[in-house]
Design a protein around this motif. Sequence first.
Motif, mmCIF file in Angstrom:
data_model
loop_
_atom_site.group_PDB
_atom_site.id
_atom_site.type_symbol
_atom_site.label_atom_id
_atom_site.label_comp_id
_atom_site.label_asym_id
_atom_site.label_seq_id
_atom_site.Cartn_x
_atom_site.Cartn_y
_atom_site.Cartn_z
ATOM 1 N N PHE A 20 -4.703 14.980 -13.731
ATOM 2 C CA PHE A 20 -6.012 14.853 -14.374
ATOM 3 C C PHE A 20 -7.121 15.088 -13.364
ATOM 4 N N THR A 21 -8.248 15.632 -13.861
ATOM 5 C CA THR A 21 -9.374 15.861 -12.951
ATOM 6 C C THR A 21 -9.969 14.505 -12.590
ATOM 7 N N THR A 22 -10.149 14.329 -11.313
ATOM 8 C CA THR A 22 -10.593 13.036 -10.816
ATOM 9 C C THR A 22 -11.944 13.258 -10.155
ATOM 10 N N LYS B 72 8.349 -4.206 -23.748
ATOM 11 C CA LYS B 72 7.376 -3.731 -24.750
ATOM 12 C C LYS B 72 6.887 -4.901 -25.601
ATOM 13 N N ILE B 73 5.595 -5.077 -25.618
ATOM 14 C CA ILE B 73 5.015 -6.139 -26.450
ATOM 15 C C ILE B 73 4.984 -5.682 -27.896
ATOM 16 N N VAL B 74 5.445 -6.540 -28.811
ATOM 17 C CA VAL B 74 5.395 -6.120 -30.215
ATOM 18 C C VAL B 74 4.420 -6.957 -31.037
ATOM 19 N N GLY C 86 -0.226 1.933 -16.831
ATOM 20 C CA GLY C 86 -0.897 3.225 -16.662
ATOM 21 C C GLY C 86 -1.999 3.057 -15.623
ATOM 22 N N LEU C 87 -2.973 3.981 -15.658
ATOM 23 C CA LEU C 87 -4.047 3.934 -14.660
ATOM 24 C C LEU C 87 -4.869 2.651 -14.775
ATOM 25 N N ALA C 88 -5.224 2.267 -16.011
ATOM 26 C CA ALA C 88 -6.066 1.079 -16.192
ATOM 27 C C ALA C 88 -5.309 -0.181 -15.769
ATOM 28 N N GLY C 89 -4.053 -0.307 -16.223
ATOM 29 C CA GLY C 89 -3.276 -1.520 -15.954
ATOM 30 C C GLY C 89 -3.031 -1.718 -14.471
ATOM 31 N N ARG D 37 -2.314 14.434 -9.233
ATOM 32 C CA ARG D 37 -1.039 14.300 -9.953
ATOM 33 C C ARG D 37 -0.867 12.835 -10.337
ATOM 34 N N ARG D 38 -0.598 12.619 -11.636
ATOM 35 C CA ARG D 38 -0.506 11.245 -12.122
ATOM 36 C C ARG D 38 0.617 10.478 -11.460
ATOM 37 N N ASP D 39 1.773 11.151 -11.275
ATOM 38 C CA ASP D 39 2.915 10.412 -10.698
ATOM 39 C C ASP D 39 2.572 9.912 -9.297
ATOM 40 N N LEU E 13 3.347 -5.725 -17.755
ATOM 41 C CA LEU E 13 4.496 -5.396 -18.618
ATOM 42 C C LEU E 13 4.400 -3.929 -19.013
ATOM 43 N N GLU E 14 5.472 -3.192 -18.807
ATOM 44 C CA GLU E 14 5.452 -1.757 -19.145
ATOM 45 C C GLU E 14 6.642 -1.466 -20.056
ATOM 46 N N SER E 15 6.357 -0.802 -21.176
ATOM 47 C CA SER E 15 7.423 -0.557 -22.155
ATOM 48 C C SER E 15 8.483 0.429 -21.631
ATOM 49 N N GLN F 44 -12.894 12.469 -18.283
ATOM 50 C CA GLN F 44 -13.338 11.159 -17.817
ATOM 51 C C GLN F 44 -12.471 9.998 -18.326
ATOM 52 N N GLY F 45 -11.461 10.273 -19.171
ATOM 53 C CA GLY F 45 -10.655 9.168 -19.725
ATOM 54 C C GLY F 45 -9.955 8.381 -18.624
ATOM 55 N N GLY F 46 -9.249 9.100 -17.755
ATOM 56 C CA GLY F 46 -8.526 8.445 -16.664
ATOM 57 C C GLY F 46 -9.492 7.864 -15.639
ATOM 58 N N CYS F 47 -10.555 8.615 -15.338
ATOM 59 C CA CYS F 47 -11.539 8.140 -14.347
ATOM 60 C C CYS F 47 -12.145 6.821 -14.806
ATOM 61 N N SER F 48 -12.496 6.757 -16.096
ATOM 62 C CA SER F 48 -13.125 5.522 -16.567
ATOM 63 C C SER F 48 -12.111 4.400 -16.700
ATOM 64 N N LEU G 150 7.777 4.170 -14.162
ATOM 65 C CA LEU G 150 6.377 4.616 -14.300
ATOM 66 C C LEU G 150 6.326 5.859 -15.190
ATOM 67 N N ARG G 151 5.320 5.911 -16.068
ATOM 68 C CA ARG G 151 5.279 6.988 -17.062
ATOM 69 C C ARG G 151 4.049 7.851 -16.797
ATOM 70 N N ALA G 152 4.311 9.001 -16.127
ATOM 71 C CA ALA G 152 3.163 9.812 -15.708
ATOM 72 C C ALA G 152 2.873 10.893 -16.742
ATOM 73 N N GLY H 198 -9.201 0.857 -20.340
ATOM 74 C CA GLY H 198 -8.591 2.197 -20.380
ATOM 75 C C GLY H 198 -8.582 2.744 -21.802
ATOM 76 N N ASP H 199 -7.559 3.549 -22.110
ATOM 77 C CA ASP H 199 -7.484 4.159 -23.440
ATOM 78 C C ASP H 199 -7.381 3.115 -24.549
ATOM 79 N N ALA H 200 -6.935 1.918 -24.235
ATOM 80 C CA ALA H 200 -6.881 0.857 -25.248
ATOM 81 C C ALA H 200 -8.293 0.507 -25.691
HETATM 82 C C1 FAD Z 1 -5.200 16.683 -22.877
HETATM 83 C C2 FAD Z 1 -5.751 15.558 -22.066
HETATM 84 C C3 FAD Z 1 -6.357 15.838 -20.846
HETATM 85 C C4 FAD Z 1 -6.926 14.809 -20.082
HETATM 86 N N1 FAD Z 1 -7.550 15.113 -18.933
HETATM 87 C C5 FAD Z 1 -8.151 14.143 -18.218
HETATM 88 C C6 FAD Z 1 -8.856 14.440 -17.010
HETATM 89 O O1 FAD Z 1 -8.909 15.581 -16.597
HETATM 90 N N2 FAD Z 1 -9.452 13.441 -16.322
HETATM 91 C C7 FAD Z 1 -9.378 12.152 -16.766
HETATM 92 O O2 FAD Z 1 -9.953 11.262 -16.112
HETATM 93 N N3 FAD Z 1 -8.721 11.837 -17.902
HETATM 94 C C8 FAD Z 1 -8.110 12.790 -18.629
HETATM 95 N N4 FAD Z 1 -7.436 12.457 -19.778
HETATM 96 C C9 FAD Z 1 -7.434 11.057 -20.237
HETATM 97 C C10 FAD Z 1 -6.416 10.194 -19.488
HETATM 98 O O3 FAD Z 1 -5.169 10.800 -19.549
HETATM 99 C C11 FAD Z 1 -6.316 8.797 -20.117
HETATM 100 O O4 FAD Z 1 -7.604 8.357 -20.421
HETATM 101 C C12 FAD Z 1 -5.658 7.798 -19.161
HETATM 102 O O5 FAD Z 1 -4.353 8.153 -18.905
HETATM 103 C C13 FAD Z 1 -5.688 6.387 -19.754
HETATM 104 O O6 FAD Z 1 -5.039 5.491 -18.933
HETATM 105 P P1 FAD Z 1 -4.515 4.110 -19.509
HETATM 106 O O7 FAD Z 1 -3.898 3.373 -18.398
HETATM 107 O O8 FAD Z 1 -5.580 3.423 -20.235
HETATM 108 O O9 FAD Z 1 -3.450 4.481 -20.652
HETATM 109 P P2 FAD Z 1 -2.013 5.180 -20.531
HETATM 110 O O10 FAD Z 1 -1.977 6.166 -19.424
HETATM 111 O O11 FAD Z 1 -1.702 5.656 -21.907
HETATM 112 O O12 FAD Z 1 -1.071 3.972 -20.156
HETATM 113 C C14 FAD Z 1 -0.692 2.993 -21.097
HETATM 114 C C15 FAD Z 1 0.637 2.397 -20.651
HETATM 115 O O13 FAD Z 1 0.936 1.298 -21.516
HETATM 116 C C16 FAD Z 1 2.312 1.352 -21.878
HETATM 117 N N5 FAD Z 1 2.428 0.662 -23.179
HETATM 118 C C17 FAD Z 1 1.972 1.098 -24.365
HETATM 119 N N6 FAD Z 1 2.232 0.190 -25.334
HETATM 120 C C18 FAD Z 1 2.866 -0.836 -24.739
HETATM 121 C C19 FAD Z 1 3.367 -2.071 -25.215
HETATM 122 N N7 FAD Z 1 3.272 -2.413 -26.499
HETATM 123 N N8 FAD Z 1 3.966 -2.910 -24.336
HETATM 124 C C20 FAD Z 1 4.058 -2.557 -23.021
HETATM 125 N N9 FAD Z 1 3.596 -1.408 -22.518
HETATM 126 C C21 FAD Z 1 2.989 -0.551 -23.370
HETATM 127 C C22 FAD Z 1 2.626 2.843 -21.925
HETATM 128 O O14 FAD Z 1 3.996 3.104 -21.765
HETATM 129 C C23 FAD Z 1 1.793 3.383 -20.749
HETATM 130 O O15 FAD Z 1 2.498 3.377 -19.546
HETATM 131 C C24 FAD Z 1 -6.854 13.473 -20.552
HETATM 132 C C25 FAD Z 1 -6.200 13.197 -21.755
HETATM 133 C C26 FAD Z 1 -5.680 14.215 -22.517
HETATM 134 C C27 FAD Z 1 -5.012 13.899 -23.818
#
Ligand code: FAD
Length: 781
Positions: free
Chosen positions: A50-52, A132-134, A17-20, A110-112, A37-39, A311-315, A43-45, A299-301
Amino acid sequence: MQPKEAAAEDIVIVGAGLAGLAAALGLHRKGVRSLVLESSPSLRASGFAFTTWNNAFRALDTLGLGDKIRKQHLQVQTLRVMSSATGEIVQEADLTQQGKLGPHEIRCVRRDLLLKALEEELPKGTIRYSSKIVSIEEDGNIKILQLADGSVLRAKVLIGCDGINSVVAKWLGLAKPSYSGRSAARGLAHYPDGHGFEPRFLQFIGHGFRAGMLPCNDADVYWFFTWTPSENDNGIDESAAKMKRFVLGRLRGSKVPEEALAVIDKSEMSDVLAAPLRFRPPFSLVTASIAKGNVCVAGDALHPMTPDLGQGGCSALEDGVVLARCLGEALVGKDGAKGSAENERIEAGLSEYAGIRRWRSVELIATAYTVGFIQQSDNAILLCSIDLELTDGLVVSCSLPCRKGVRCLVLESSPALRASGFAFTTWTNAFRALDALGVGDKIREHHVLYERMITFSAATGEAAAKVSLKMQGKSGPHEIRCVKRDFLLQTLESELPKGTIRYSSKIVAIEEDGNVMVLHLADGSTMKTKVLIGCDGVNSVVAKWLGLPKPILSGRSATRGLAEYPAGHGFGPEILQFIGQGFRSGVLPCNDTSVYWNYTWYPSSADRDAEESVAKMRSYVLAKLRAAKIPAAALDVIERSEMSDVVSSPLRFRSPLALVRGSISRGGVCVAGDALHPMTPELGQGGCAALEDGVVLARCLGEAFGAGGNDGSHHEGIKAALGKYAEARRWRSVQLITAAYVVGFIQQSNNVVVKFLRDTFLSPLLAKTLVAMADYDCGTL
Ligand SMILES: Cc1cc2nc3c(=O)[nH]c(=O)nc-3n(C[C@H](O)[C@H](O)[C@H](O)COP(=O)(O)OP(=O)(O)OC[C@H]3O[C@@H](n4cnc5c(N)ncnc54)[C@H](O)[C@@H]3O)c2cc1C
């Protein structure tokens, strides 16, 4: 399935995702190889766009991708917030203003496109899909990763960017994300021939939802809708079609313009998504392991948050850059070249990363949660901020059962009533409690009712906001006064039967003897009681006995004082507040002759000296205020305060998370006031909440003592009554502590994005928080 032979990798990042991908690209830019490693099979958009904000563009610039993303997306120029109840414009803001580090920049990305751009910059083969890590195991310093297909990988460094359901976060022992009680639907509408919308971020708030739309480029418009689902909404997230119908139905039932409805209508089913919103309890991150040895999360983890700040994606992008810098330096930078063992350097690098990201994560999650909570509420009163103090609520809470005809004894460590803090803002909710106790009118008689609040910039001396305080609340007009503590305590004492308070009686230890509590006092005596109510303030012995964790230092300090003007002070019925220059200070007349003042700031190590004595403290505050643009009349209030009328203390609060599950009562023991919910003073609610506690506690306990014609001494009845009190106060306490912390953080933050958000659209929300928290009725006795 037989495990395949374990392959060895140096750095494994879980999740593309964005963090990885930001972490992988950052490391690549530092010359460090990693495997992602991506499950998913590609790419999973998920989430479409998201607002950046600026902070994310700074991270993208560091990764060398900023300009590419800028070219693909238009810059959003303005923000328009509309009321979904009336259709009126509530607020408009220019989103291109000058920030501290250059002009602001907001695009809906656009995420993609972003994920693809990140992937393209990485060496071929960096991302391994369908992996996918289990589970995770350890072999010395090496982490052994078990994949869903039965294969095994060995990693020297493991970085979990695996989103909200992170396996790595679970391995680190981080608290599970909590359901926020809200859900979100999002979608993307394509206009191959151009949509014709202005580059504007349009938001609709009220009516129990928050919706928004903004263009990504000339052909795509992103929209979102967040709401609190009711039981009737069950099953609507089963399919995109149901979801779309539901959102359109809700929007049609309000005053949202047709053009916004058309955007949602135009979205393809494959372009609509709904999910419950979850967040990690922010205060769980204060002491949690964000990194342990050679493992960390990003990231979200690390910081799943509600989407209210965008700010989730931005951070997540910020995390990637900081992590790559810390780890890259440890491995190949000048620090990395030094002699210590590689695993020690990795550990130090990850721990540096965790240190940098911990408070940023706490603040963003807490702020997003509070903003969402306020935005969806229907209370639309605006007010500026106010800064007041805590009270220990000692006598207040303990004295209350007497009104219900139940006798009690109050033990107080001081030799007389201790009115430390001099005065406190007493809001509508506190007056309701005082009315329930029958002393409201006496307090009113002796304290001026505020008509307005004027907030000045401490930098320019100009009035930044003038707000009328004659507001209508849920059940009548609001009422705000600054009440002198000594007067309030004396009034309460005078209503109690003689001998209720025993002074110079300090509890030092508590023991349990069946259903009876044995109290050891500092003078060596002991005392037995069936019910023990701890109203013993922020350092409560009773809270400690209940196992509640110690309050946390907020990093800020407060000084307060009282000035007497026997011939009258000449201030109007108004609160004067000065904000900026690193402090917040308030001047509040209590009555015709007394004026209370306060001053909160972040002390640096150089300021510690000032806290040593009251005289130094007063000179310190005066020097700071004189250096700012504060009117002479306000300075005179501080100059005039007697030394004995100034106190200073570091501000502490109890982690609200600790109260979510903590024991507020056990058997015949409970806590109230600061012993239960010490909070930072931004809402001016510590003392008010202590009064609410007292009324609720007296009601619950009084009912138990009066129930069933017996004398109420029945232990089970007492236990149930205190349990009822604890549940009534648990969420109110969590909410107040969190809201106070977040308001303080936003008001004093120097973070560029938070400052920008504050200046554009958070200020009215902050004001709303204050009033919303005071619009509460604890009920009667
Ligand atoms: C309604 C909504 C609106 C939002 N709007 C905004 C916004 O406007 N601006 C903003 O900055 N943020 C926004 N966010 C937050 C943002 O979407 C997330 O914070 C961001 O996508 C997190 O990125 P990430 O890479 O940490 O996680 P993810 O995008 O969830 O990526 C995690 C990746 O890990 C993979 N994965 C998961 N488990 C495993 C495993 N066991 N083994 C291998 N791979 C695995 C997944 O398939 C995925 O590709 C919003 C969120 C929501 C719900």
